[in-house]
Design a protein around this motif. Structure first.
Motif, PDB file in Angstrom:
ATOM      1  N   THR A   1      13.200  39.145   9.198  1.00  0.00           N
ATOM      2  CA  THR A   1      14.014  39.624   8.096  1.00  0.00           C
ATOM      3  C   THR A   1      15.465  39.210   8.306  1.00  0.00           C
ATOM      4  N   ASP A   2      16.188  39.037   7.211  1.00  0.00           N
ATOM      5  CA  ASP A   2      17.617  38.722   7.276  1.00  0.00           C
ATOM      6  C   ASP A   2      18.445  39.918   6.818  1.00  0.00           C
ATOM      7  N   TYR A   3      17.835  41.121   6.844  1.00  0.00           N
ATOM      8  CA  TYR A   3      18.501  42.274   6.251  1.00  0.00           C
ATOM      9  C   TYR A   3      18.763  43.417   7.232  1.00  0.00           C
ATOM     10  N   LEU A   4      18.727  43.174   8.518  1.00  0.00           N
ATOM     11  CA  LEU A   4      19.088  44.233   9.454  1.00  0.00           C
ATOM     12  C   LEU A   4      20.514  44.706   9.187  1.00  0.00           C
ATOM     13  N   ASP A   5      21.373  43.789   8.704  1.00  0.00           N
ATOM     14  CA  ASP A   5      22.766  44.106   8.410  1.00  0.00           C
ATOM     15  C   ASP A   5      23.046  44.231   6.918  1.00  0.00           C
ATOM     16  N   ASN A   6      21.991  44.164   6.070  1.00  0.00           N
ATOM     17  CA  ASN A   6      22.101  44.255   4.613  1.00  0.00           C
ATOM     18  C   ASN A   6      22.674  42.987   3.977  1.00  0.00           C
ATOM     19  N   ILE A   7      23.015  41.978   4.777  1.00  0.00           N
ATOM     20  CA  ILE A   7      23.630  40.747   4.267  1.00  0.00           C
ATOM     21  C   ILE A   7      22.643  39.599   4.403  1.00  0.00           C
ATOM     22  N   SER A   8      22.405  38.868   3.297  1.00  0.00           N
ATOM     23  CA  SER A   8      21.544  37.691   3.363  1.00  0.00           C
ATOM     24  C   SER A   8      22.099  36.566   2.496  1.00  0.00           C
ATOM     25  N   THR A   9      21.928  36.657   1.161  1.00  0.00           N
ATOM     26  CA  THR A   9      22.359  35.594   0.254  1.00  0.00           C
ATOM     27  C   THR A   9      23.857  35.331   0.366  1.00  0.00           C
ATOM     28  N   LEU A  10      24.651  36.364   0.541  1.00  0.00           N
ATOM     29  CA  LEU A  10      26.103  36.206   0.619  1.00  0.00           C
ATOM     30  C   LEU A  10      26.579  35.743   1.992  1.00  0.00           C
ATOM     31  N   GLY A  11      25.686  35.700   2.956  1.00  0.00           N
ATOM     32  CA  GLY A  11      26.070  35.294   4.303  1.00  0.00           C
ATOM     33  C   GLY A  11      26.017  33.790   4.518  1.00  0.00           C
ATOM     34  N   ASP A  12      26.576  33.359   5.631  1.00  0.00           N
ATOM     35  CA  ASP A  12      26.622  31.931   5.963  1.00  0.00           C
ATOM     36  C   ASP A  12      25.402  31.474   6.742  1.00  0.00           C
ATOM     37  N   SER A  13      24.779  32.383   7.460  1.00  0.00           N
ATOM     38  CA  SER A  13      23.666  32.009   8.332  1.00  0.00           C
ATOM     39  C   SER A  13      22.369  31.882   7.545  1.00  0.00           C
ATOM     40  N   ALA A  14      21.637  30.804   7.835  1.00  0.00           N
ATOM     41  CA  ALA A  14      20.330  30.599   7.190  1.00  0.00           C
ATOM     42  C   ALA A  14      19.203  31.195   8.020  1.00  0.00           C
ATOM     43  N   ASP A  15      19.525  31.708   9.204  1.00  0.00           N
ATOM     44  CA  ASP A  15      18.508  32.262  10.104  1.00  0.00           C
ATOM     45  C   ASP A  15      18.313  33.748   9.854  1.00  0.00           C
ATOM     46  N   ASN A  16      17.176  34.254  10.305  1.00  0.00           N
ATOM     47  CA  ASN A  16      16.921  35.690  10.244  1.00  0.00           C
ATOM     48  C   ASN A  16      17.811  36.420  11.242  1.00  0.00           C
ATOM     49  N   ASP A  17      18.052  37.691  10.982  1.00  0.00           N
ATOM     50  CA  ASP A  17      18.777  38.516  11.952  1.00  0.00           C
ATOM     51  C   ASP A  17      17.919  38.696  13.205  1.00  0.00           C
ATOM     52  N   ASN A  18      18.598  38.844  14.337  1.00  0.00           N
ATOM     53  CA  ASN A  18      17.871  38.969  15.592  1.00  0.00           C
ATOM     54  C   ASN A  18      18.610  39.933  16.508  1.00  0.00           C
ATOM     55  N   ALA A  19      17.986  40.253  17.628  1.00  0.00           N
ATOM     56  CA  ALA A  19      18.613  41.124  18.610  1.00  0.00           C
ATOM     57  C   ALA A  19      18.107  40.770  19.993  1.00  0.00           C
ATOM     58  N   LEU A  20      19.035  40.663  20.928  1.00  0.00           N
ATOM     59  CA  LEU A  20      18.711  40.492  22.341  1.00  0.00           C
ATOM     60  C   LEU A  20      18.557  41.866  22.965  1.00  0.00           C
ATOM     61  N   ALA A  21      17.518  42.047  23.769  1.00  0.00           N
ATOM     62  CA  ALA A  21      17.291  43.334  24.435  1.00  0.00           C
ATOM     63  C   ALA A  21      17.092  43.098  25.926  1.00  0.00           C
ATOM     64  N   ILE A  22      17.883  43.788  26.731  1.00  0.00           N
ATOM     65  CA  ILE A  22      17.704  43.787  28.188  1.00  0.00           C
ATOM     66  C   ILE A  22      17.179  45.164  28.562  1.00  0.00           C
ATOM     67  N   ARG A  23      15.966  45.180  29.103  1.00  0.00           N
ATOM     68  CA  ARG A  23      15.230  46.435  29.251  1.00  0.00           C
ATOM     69  C   ARG A  23      14.964  46.777  30.713  1.00  0.00           C
ATOM     70  N   PHE A  24      15.137  48.050  31.053  1.00  0.00           N
ATOM     71  CA  PHE A  24      14.793  48.581  32.372  1.00  0.00           C
ATOM     72  C   PHE A  24      13.733  49.649  32.178  1.00  0.00           C
ATOM     73  N   ALA A  25      12.685  49.644  33.038  1.00  0.00           N
ATOM     74  CA  ALA A  25      11.600  50.607  32.844  1.00  0.00           C
ATOM     75  C   ALA A  25      11.017  51.050  34.173  1.00  0.00           C
ATOM     76  N   PHE A  26      10.445  52.252  34.165  1.00  0.00           N
ATOM     77  CA  PHE A  26       9.666  52.781  35.278  1.00  0.00           C
ATOM     78  C   PHE A  26       8.187  52.633  34.957  1.00  0.00           C
ATOM     79  N   PHE A  27       7.390  52.269  35.957  1.00  0.00           N
ATOM     80  CA  PHE A  27       5.947  52.083  35.791  1.00  0.00           C
ATOM     81  C   PHE A  27       5.208  53.168  36.583  1.00  0.00           C
ATOM     82  N   VAL A  28       4.253  53.816  35.907  1.00  0.00           N
ATOM     83  CA  VAL A  28       3.441  54.881  36.528  1.00  0.00           C
ATOM     84  C   VAL A  28       1.975  54.495  36.401  1.00  0.00           C
TER      85      VAL A  28
END
Length: 222
Positions: free
Chosen positions: A192-219
């Protein structure tokens, strides 16, 4: 003589118990993992980088040497701001796109992990997943941007759910009892290109994205 026999018996019992314990731990077939992530949004309102957090819980399978499944459920926030955001439009009246957003999101996905390295106490993997994400962008006053058509091009609407194809690289370190910790980095890869509500009016032709750095405990569960 009796004392020496007792010591041999105790030593043998301890060795036997240790062997059975290690064997049992090597057959762990499933972990529950719980953790948090630091998120960084990428899109039309990226501006100055802002970092947010999310929480996740899931089940990691461990039945195969190379390929194993993983189920994730998570929730968190993303936000961005670009006060210098500009756009081109011939629409009358001109739209008033938001220059700030905050998105609460919830997702569920299934990953297929490929173990690059798999040892008794260490797993290094890459993963590719597929899932669904639900998001709700709001402006700086807490208004739902999806309900404000004047912030987008004329007759531009969107769904607040999207497929996502998360890609990750991670490492899991396991203790002898098969409890462990992990560190993972990757992208949500939303469709989707609407995580920020901006698509047609924006400059980017790519979809919205997010980098996630995750820490977890395993049981271990099984």
């Amino acid at each position: 003589m009796e004392k020496r026999c007792s010591m041999k018996y105790i030593t043998f019992t301890l060795l036997l118990f240790s062997t059975l314990w290690c064997s049992a731990q090597d057959t762990t077939r499933m972990w529950l993992h719980i953790g948090t992530s630091v998120n960084s949004y990428n899109g039309d309102l990226e501006g100055k980088k802002k970092y947010t957090s999310s929480f996740h819980i899931g089940l990691q399978l461990n039945r195969k040497k190379r390929l194993n499944g993983n189920i994730n459920i998570g929730a968190g926030t993303l936000n961005g701001e670009d006060r210098d955001f500009t756009f081109d439009s011939n629409q009358t009246p001109l739209p008033s796109p938001n220059k700030f957003f905050k998105t609460n999101f919830f997702y569920i996905n299934y990953d297929l992990h490929y173990n690059i390295i798999k040892k008794r106490n260490l797993i290094v993997y890459i993963s590719q997943g597929i899932g669904m994400i639900r998001f709700s962008p709001k402006d700086d006053e807490g208004n739902d941007l999806a309900d404000l058509p004047e912030t987008r091009a004329e007759e531009e609407t969107y769904r607040q759910e999207s497929l996502m194809l998360p890609t990750n690289l991670g490492v899991i370190y396991l203790l002898p009892n098969q409890y462990g910790v992990s560190l993972q980095a990757g992208y949500y890869n939303t469709l989707t290109d609407y995580l920020d509500n901006i698509s047609t009016l924006g400059d980017s032709a790519d979809n919205d994205n997010a980098l996630a750095i995750r820490f977890a405990f395993f049981v271990p569960l099984q």
